[in-house]
Structure formats: structure tokens, C-alpha cells
Scaffold this motif. Structure first.
Motif, PDB file in Angstrom:
ATOM      1  N   ARG A   5       6.126 -54.429  44.079  1.00  0.00           N
ATOM      2  CA  ARG A   5       6.236 -55.844  44.417  1.00  0.00           C
ATOM      3  C   ARG A   5       6.888 -56.565  43.248  1.00  0.00           C
ATOM      4  O   ARG A   5       6.513 -56.379  42.094  1.00  0.00           O
ATOM      5  CB  ARG A   5       4.825 -56.396  44.665  1.00  0.00           C
ATOM      6  CG  ARG A   5       4.715 -57.901  44.886  1.00  0.00           C
ATOM      7  CD  ARG A   5       3.229 -58.253  45.031  1.00  0.00           C
ATOM      8  NE  ARG A   5       2.460 -57.617  43.975  1.00  0.00           N
ATOM      9  CZ  ARG A   5       2.198 -58.185  42.800  1.00  0.00           C
ATOM     10  NH1 ARG A   5       2.627 -59.391  42.522  1.00  0.00           N
ATOM     11  NH2 ARG A   5       1.502 -57.529  41.891  1.00  0.00           N
ATOM     12  N   CYS A  10       7.917 -63.500  44.362  1.00  0.00           N
ATOM     13  CA  CYS A  10       7.018 -63.835  45.464  1.00  0.00           C
ATOM     14  C   CYS A  10       6.585 -65.295  45.321  1.00  0.00           C
ATOM     15  O   CYS A  10       6.455 -65.809  44.205  1.00  0.00           O
ATOM     16  CB  CYS A  10       5.797 -62.925  45.462  1.00  0.00           C
ATOM     17  SG  CYS A  10       6.182 -61.178  45.692  1.00  0.00           S
ATOM     18  N   ALA A  96       7.164 -62.493  50.333  1.00  0.00           N
ATOM     19  CA  ALA A  96       6.793 -61.295  49.589  1.00  0.00           C
ATOM     20  C   ALA A  96       8.060 -60.473  49.353  1.00  0.00           C
ATOM     21  O   ALA A  96       8.817 -60.210  50.294  1.00  0.00           O
ATOM     22  CB  ALA A  96       5.771 -60.477  50.373  1.00  0.00           C
ATOM     23  N   PHE A  98       9.899 -56.994  47.559  1.00  0.00           N
ATOM     24  CA  PHE A  98       9.648 -55.635  47.092  1.00  0.00           C
ATOM     25  C   PHE A  98      10.962 -54.969  46.699  1.00  0.00           C
ATOM     26  O   PHE A  98      12.007 -55.219  47.299  1.00  0.00           O
ATOM     27  CB  PHE A  98       8.969 -54.806  48.193  1.00  0.00           C
ATOM     28  CG  PHE A  98       7.667 -55.385  48.663  1.00  0.00           C
ATOM     29  CD1 PHE A  98       6.472 -55.023  48.061  1.00  0.00           C
ATOM     30  CD2 PHE A  98       7.639 -56.310  49.695  1.00  0.00           C
ATOM     31  CE1 PHE A  98       5.272 -55.569  48.482  1.00  0.00           C
ATOM     32  CE2 PHE A  98       6.443 -56.861  50.131  1.00  0.00           C
ATOM     33  CZ  PHE A  98       5.257 -56.493  49.518  1.00  0.00           C
ATOM     34  N   GLY A 228       2.531 -53.662  41.720  1.00  0.00           N
ATOM     35  CA  GLY A 228       3.298 -54.850  41.394  1.00  0.00           C
ATOM     36  C   GLY A 228       4.259 -54.595  40.273  1.00  0.00           C
ATOM     37  O   GLY A 228       4.218 -53.568  39.615  1.00  0.00           O
TER      38      GLY A 228
END
Length: 229
Positions: A5, A10, A96, A98, A228
Motif C-alpha cells: 500500500r 491514500c 486506496a 497499491f 504498507g
């Protein structure tokens, strides 16, 4: 190989307006990253879905609405996700983001994704389906959010066997959001979004399995998961 992530990209956006923009392009999301956008509102969506974004699912319990989108970023203004509504009201959006060491497969989100929603006083909202067997090339993620007609002091979370919270936005606001991932390599358990207070509002959860591309020299390998970046 790993999917992570991108915590700095985010975000949670809350507005009282007739549109909302989750600005992936403006905030510099890198080309090739996968974005998931959840938009929860108390007004119905108006017009078309955002150009270049895939509608992964939606929910419309009486009194609230959710649309969940995905996109592989290309570094253009189309990385911004703008959703319009029939009239002005409170809106909550979660973006979000990634990244993957080897890039993402095609499609980047595997064929299964699930959405559940309620307009209620519940303090725990579970996914309606069990994701089930995990796959070696899949990184399971859960994203949750809520939306209220007025600011509420809520702590939002994500629970369930082998589920972990990676990032959350709590406190006094008209909406809150949470991003998490599942850590078991064999079976994906049901996640739930939790709310610290039983205030009536729109409450939603989205699950997806992100698919990382497998380099030719690692064919047959699997993901090493990371929560993360």
C-alpha cells in the motif's frame, strides 16, 4: 515479489457538495499503481461513471449509496476520480493506492470482488460473502467507509481472522475510512468494518483480490505480502 500500500497517496475526502474528486493525478500517484476509489453518499449518483475507471460494484441501501471503482494509474488527469450527484449532500470518498514490484496482472483486480452496505445503526458490517480460498498471485484487501448527514465522532476499524488495519481515518467528520489486508496465504476469512458508535448512517465494505504479474523467471512463484509502504 510484493504488493504494498502506498500510504502517502491514500486519502479520505469528505465534502458537502454535488460532486467529489479523489485526486490520484494531482497527488502524484505513479503510473502502473492500482487505485481503488470508494464513494459513499446520501444522494444518488448522477450521470456517467468517471471515465477510465472500472465500476467494481455498488450498494444502495435505503437512504445511502456506494460506488466502488478501480483503475491502473497512467499518470494523466484521468487518474482523478470525479463522481457527480443528483443534488448537494454529504459525501465520503476513500482512495486506496497499491504498488507491485513486478507490476499488476491483467486484470489487476481478479474476477471476484464484493460490496456490502447498510443504512443503519450497526456497529459492525460484515462482507456478505466469504472470499474463501486464497491464490498465490493474489493480495486480498478490504476497504471500508461511512457517511452521515452531520459530523460524527467515530473510530472506524477492520476486524476478522487474519485481517489487519493498515490505515484509518477516524474522528469528528461526516465520513470515515479504513484500509486493511489479509495475511493468510491459504484461506481468506470474512472481514468486517467496525464503528465505535451506533449512529444512523451509510456504512460500506469492499473486498478485492489484487493480482500481481509474475515475471517469467519466477513463474510458479507467489506473493510475499506486505501491509504498507
Amino acid at each position: 515479489m510484493a504488493v504494498t500500500r502506498v500510504a502517502a497517496k491514500c486519502k479520505l475526502v469528505t465534502v458537502a457538495a454535488s460532486s467529489i474528486t479523489l485526486d490520484g493525478y494531482t497527488s502524484g500517484v505513479a503510473a502502473g499503481d492500482v487505485m481503488i476509489a470508494m464513494v459513499a453518499s446520501l444522494k444518488a449518483k448522477s450521470g456517467s461513471d468517471p471515465s477510465g475507471w472500472t465500476l467494481e460494484g455498488g450498494a444502495s441501501p435505503a437512504g445511502a449509496y456506494l460506488n466502488a471503482y478501480s483503475r491502473v494509474a497512467d499518470g494523466t488527469s484521468s487518474d482523478n476520480c470525479t463522481v457527480n450527484f443528483a443534488s448537494s449532500g454529504t459525501v465520503c470518498g476513500v482512495l486506496a493506492v497499491f504498488t507491485a514490484d513486478a507490476g499488476f496482472g491483467v486484470p489487476a483486480i481478479k474476477t471476484y470482488s464484493y460490496v456490502n452496505g447498510e443504512y443503519s445503526t450497526t456497529t459492525s458490517l460484515a462482507l456478505w460473502a466469504t472470499p474463501g480460498v486464497a491464490f498465490a498471485d493474489t493480495y486480498p484487501v478490504g476497504v471500508g467507509c461511512d457517511v452521515y448527514s452531520a459530523s460524527q465522532n467515530i473510530t472506524i476499524g477492520l476486524s476478522g481472522t487474519n485481517w489487519a488495519v493498515d490505515q484509518a481515518w477516524s474522528g469528528s467528520a461526516v465520513g470515515h475510512g479504513v484500509i486493511g489486508h489479509h495475511s493468510s496465504p491459504s484461506y481468506i476469512d470474512v472481514p468486517s468494518v467496525t464503528f465505535s458508535s451506533g449512529v444512523t448512517g451509510g456504512k460500506f465494505i469492499f473486498f478485492a483480490g489484487l493480482k500481481e504479474a509474475v515475471p517469467s523467471n519466477l513463474a510458479g512463484g507467489g506473493l510475499f505480502w506486505a501491509g504498507g509502504a
